[in-house]
Structure formats: structure tokens, C-alpha cells
Scaffold this motif. Structure first.
Motif, mmCIF file in Angstrom:
data_model
loop_
_atom_site.group_PDB
_atom_site.id
_atom_site.type_symbol
_atom_site.label_atom_id
_atom_site.label_comp_id
_atom_site.label_asym_id
_atom_site.label_seq_id
_atom_site.Cartn_x
_atom_site.Cartn_y
_atom_site.Cartn_z
ATOM 1 N N THR A 45 0.835 -1.204 0.000
ATOM 2 C CA THR A 45 0.000 0.000 0.000
ATOM 3 C C THR A 45 0.866 1.249 0.000
ATOM 4 O OG1 THR A 45 -1.738 -1.164 1.192
ATOM 5 C CG2 THR A 45 -1.826 1.231 1.236
ATOM 6 N N LEU A 48 2.750 1.223 -3.583
ATOM 7 C CA LEU A 48 1.934 1.331 -4.792
ATOM 8 C C LEU A 48 0.724 2.252 -4.637
ATOM 9 C CD1 LEU A 48 1.873 -2.471 -5.717
ATOM 10 C CD2 LEU A 48 3.362 -0.721 -6.665
ATOM 11 N N ASP A 49 0.507 2.781 -3.444
ATOM 12 C CA ASP A 49 -0.642 3.644 -3.170
ATOM 13 C C ASP A 49 -1.951 2.922 -3.494
ATOM 14 O OD1 ASP A 49 -1.664 6.031 -2.187
ATOM 15 O OD2 ASP A 49 -1.879 6.890 -4.210
ATOM 16 N N LEU A 50 -2.154 1.782 -2.839
ATOM 17 C CA LEU A 50 -3.335 0.953 -3.086
ATOM 18 C C LEU A 50 -4.573 1.548 -2.426
ATOM 19 C CD1 LEU A 50 -1.877 -2.610 -2.346
ATOM 20 C CD2 LEU A 50 -2.163 -1.529 -4.574
ATOM 21 N N GLN A 54 -8.498 -2.432 -3.413
ATOM 22 C CA GLN A 54 -7.359 -3.195 -3.913
ATOM 23 C C GLN A 54 -6.706 -3.988 -2.779
ATOM 24 O OE1 GLN A 54 -5.248 0.129 -5.631
ATOM 25 N NE2 GLN A 54 -5.653 -0.601 -7.720
ATOM 26 N N LEU A 113 -4.539 -4.177 -10.144
ATOM 27 C CA LEU A 113 -3.812 -2.909 -10.175
ATOM 28 C C LEU A 113 -4.062 -2.157 -11.476
ATOM 29 C CD1 LEU A 113 -0.360 -4.182 -8.836
ATOM 30 C CD2 LEU A 113 -2.194 -3.124 -7.518
ATOM 31 N N GLN A 117 0.504 1.313 -11.365
ATOM 32 C CA GLN A 117 0.783 0.479 -10.196
ATOM 33 C C GLN A 117 1.409 -0.845 -10.616
ATOM 34 O OE1 GLN A 117 -3.168 0.330 -8.569
ATOM 35 N NE2 GLN A 117 -2.653 1.738 -6.892
ATOM 36 N N LYS A 120 5.071 -0.463 -11.545
ATOM 37 C CA LYS A 120 5.876 -0.335 -10.336
ATOM 38 C C LYS A 120 5.988 -1.689 -9.623
ATOM 39 C CE LYS A 120 6.608 2.971 -6.662
ATOM 40 N NZ LYS A 120 6.094 4.143 -5.959
#
Length: 158
Positions: A45, A48-50, A54, A113, A117, A120
């Protein structure tokens, strides 16, 4: 007398450090699969800024992956105590199964994703595999050196 004292100090220091290194492995707490999964999802998180959705989709995937990995490790440990080596067919089957799981995981992650994302995530996976390969190479080198005796090195240099 000074030489004897310095030798005794060196032997004592060496013994102490080896004992400390042996104990260090025992102190490491074993996390449950649930705890490992939670930590991994949180790391992902951050990286990847989930979104919350997600995270909830990824968590069961990682839980299944980690439980399978733990079961495989237990199986390998049991075989290692029996000192049985897997046959070529068994190795092929294990590697084939592992690659199938990697492909399945990659496809599922691609569905969960978004494109940025996933790119990455792919970079993270490549970096992790490089680090793992480097560690494995180091283990192999240590095992090879451990098997050799002191006189073997002298014979190699000749």
C-alpha cells in the motif's frame, strides 16, 4: 606471557561472538501467516498507493501464496531430515508448478492494479528476484567453501 594472554583474549572473544550469532537466529519471532500478509499488504500500500478495495482483493491472494510457501517449506524440511534428494522429474514438477503460480499471480495482480501500479509492481518484483538470486549465490559459495578443507586451497593454487 603477554602472547598467551592475548591468545586467550582472542579465543574468548571468538567463542563469545559465535555463541551470540547462534542465539540470534533463535530470538527471531515467527510471525503467523495472517501477520505476514497484513505487513506485506501494508508495505505494498505504501509503495503502490493501493486503495482499500485493492487491499481487500490482494490480501487473500497473498494469504494463499504464503500458506502454500509455508507448506512447501515444511515438506522440504521433512525431506531434508530424511536426507532424500528429489528426482529430476520431481524438480521439474516443482519448478513447473512454481512458474504456473507466478503466472497466475501476475495475471491476478494485473487485473487488480492499474497500469502505473502494475509497472511499479513489476519493477519491485524484478528487484526482489535479483536480491534473492544474489543471496542464493552467496549461500552456494559458502557451502562450497565450507566443504573444502584447508589443504584443498593450497592444492588449487598450485
Amino acid at each position: 606471557m603477554r602472547n598467551l594472554a592475548s591468545i586467550l583474549v582472542l579465543v574468548f572473544a571468538f567463542t563469545l561472538t559465535t555463541q551470540a550469532q547462534k542465539k540470534r537466529g533463535d530470538k527471531q519471532a515467527k510471525l503467523t501467516i495472517e501477520q505476514q500478509t497484513t505487513l506485506t499488504v501494508k508495505k505494498m500500500t505504501l509503495a503502490l498507493d493501493l486503495s482499500e478495495k485493492q487491499q481487500n482483493e490482494i490480501k487473500p491472494l497473498l494469504m494463499a501464496k504464503m500458506s502454500e510457501r509455508k507448506a512447501a517449506m515444511e515438506k522440504r524440511k521433512a525431506e531434508k531430515t530424511k536426507k532424500e534428494r528429489p528426482t529430476a522429474d520431481e524438480i521439474y514438477a516443482m519448478k513447473n508448478k512454481q512458474l504456473d503460480h507466478q503466472i497466475l499471480m501476475k495475471n491476478k495482480m494485473q487485473d487488480i492494479l492499474d497500469e502505473a501500479q502494475f509497472e511499479k509492481f513489476e519493477k519491485m518484483q524484478k528487484r526482489r528476484s535479483k536480491i534473492a538470486m544474489h543471496k542464493m549465490k552467496g549461500k552456494k559459495d559458502r557451502k562450497q567453501r565450507k566443504g573444502k578443507k584447508r589443504g584443498d586451497k593450497l592444492e588449487e593454487n598450485k
